[in-house]
Design an enzyme around this catalytic site. Sequence first.
Site, PDB file in Angstrom:
ATOM      1  N   PHE A  17       9.896   0.636  -3.510  1.00 28.02           N
ATOM      2  CA  PHE A  17       8.790   0.870  -4.443  1.00 28.02           C
ATOM      3  C   PHE A  17       8.797   2.304  -4.990  1.00 28.02           C
ATOM      4  O   PHE A  17       9.166   2.557  -6.139  1.00 28.02           O
ATOM      5  CB  PHE A  17       7.480   0.534  -3.733  1.00 28.02           C
ATOM      6  N   SER A 123       2.666   9.709   5.744  1.00 28.13           N
ATOM      7  CA  SER A 123       1.743   8.671   5.298  1.00 28.13           C
ATOM      8  C   SER A 123       0.303   9.089   5.549  1.00 28.13           C
ATOM      9  O   SER A 123       0.009   9.746   6.563  1.00 28.13           O
ATOM     10  CB  SER A 123       2.000   7.356   6.038  1.00 28.13           C
ATOM     11  N   TYR A 149       3.211   1.740  12.928  1.00 27.57           N
ATOM     12  CA  TYR A 149       3.829   2.338  11.736  1.00 27.57           C
ATOM     13  C   TYR A 149       3.334   3.769  11.553  1.00 27.57           C
ATOM     14  O   TYR A 149       4.126   4.717  11.411  1.00 27.57           O
ATOM     15  CB  TYR A 149       3.508   1.508  10.491  1.00 27.57           C
ATOM     16  N   LYS A 153       5.350   7.590  12.004  1.00 30.45           N
ATOM     17  CA  LYS A 153       5.350   8.648  11.004  1.00 30.45           C
ATOM     18  C   LYS A 153       4.750   9.936  11.576  1.00 30.45           C
ATOM     19  O   LYS A 153       5.263  11.046  11.348  1.00 30.45           O
ATOM     20  CB  LYS A 153       4.537   8.199   9.785  1.00 30.45           C
ATOM     21  N   LYS A 185       7.207  -6.338  -1.775  1.00 31.88           N
ATOM     22  CA  LYS A 185       6.574  -5.867  -0.545  1.00 31.88           C
ATOM     23  C   LYS A 185       5.728  -6.905   0.183  1.00 31.88           C
ATOM     24  O   LYS A 185       5.136  -6.604   1.211  1.00 31.88           O
ATOM     25  CB  LYS A 185       5.725  -4.622  -0.849  1.00 31.88           C
TER      26      LYS A 185
END
Length: 335
Positions: A17, A123, A149, A153, A185
């Site tokens: 993306f 993120s 996730y 990060k 996605k």
Amino acid sequence: MTDLSSRRLVVTGGAGFIGSALVWALNRRGIDDILIVDRLDETEKWKHLVPLRFADYVDADDFLARALDGDDFGDVGTIVHLGACSSTTETDSDYLMRNNFEYTKQLALWAVDNAARFVYASSAATYGARETDLSDRLDLRDLRPLNMYAYSKHLFDLYAARTGLDSAICGIKYFNVFGPNEDHKGNMRSLVHKAFEQIRDGGTVSLFKSYRPEFADGEQRRDFVYVKDAVDMTLFLTESDASGLYNVGSGRAQTWLELVRPIFAALGRDEKIEFVEMPDQLRPKYQYSTCARMESLREAGYAKTPASLSDAVTDYVRHYLIPGKSLDPADKSAS
């Protein structure tokens, strides 16, 4: 300052993306000495590469192994590391640690050792359940990510700060990015993409009810940022000598209603919005408001104002979603 046209760029996640949008923006500047690094899986993200100009493509695992073995990838001056597993519902912790933490660590150290500029995607998910003071200057040790996730990060951010690596590299905390080239996605697509399909196919969009009295249904807020603005901010930071962590968002908290209403308008449909029950497992960790504090980016010299939410959604729907187009640097009609 880093001259992006003078040496080769490596863009990891370059078929994804934000990565493919970054390559699109570089192409529009006349830059195409770009090495794309990615994993072309069973999705159709390969289609994002078709209109783009780049020098070569290398599989993500092959690239790191070969780089560490001393292979020559040309005169690499900059690495923009956007490749990662970005699924907030991924439960394979080992995979996330290898892909998001260990890979980033090894690549960052390689870049520094080889005098290459290194910019990477952190993120906004690393802020966890916080709803106020979402500042990139917070003490990282005070943050509590809510999923693996985000934690993978966050661990690299902590590693960079602990070792002093953060003074030589630049990390970007992306907020709610939406726009063209996110079609692959799946459930991680933005609500704009999902709502477009709901409205186009059935005329109605579903939003979660609110369970807090201070927020009416649909008035929950997010910091939404158009991918074109996100990559412009990313390229600014890449060209600058900025180091440390930077929020990339709009700096505005806007409601889900403000997000979906321009979709109805762009499709010429009457507004039909239904509010549905939120799954029980989401309710305890659902954020009702997020807004990026943008002082660091502004103090670094970035002065542009991001597109309004209405204008960005309208551009996305009319120029990309309705015709089913990807970002194309040859498309002169694209803003």
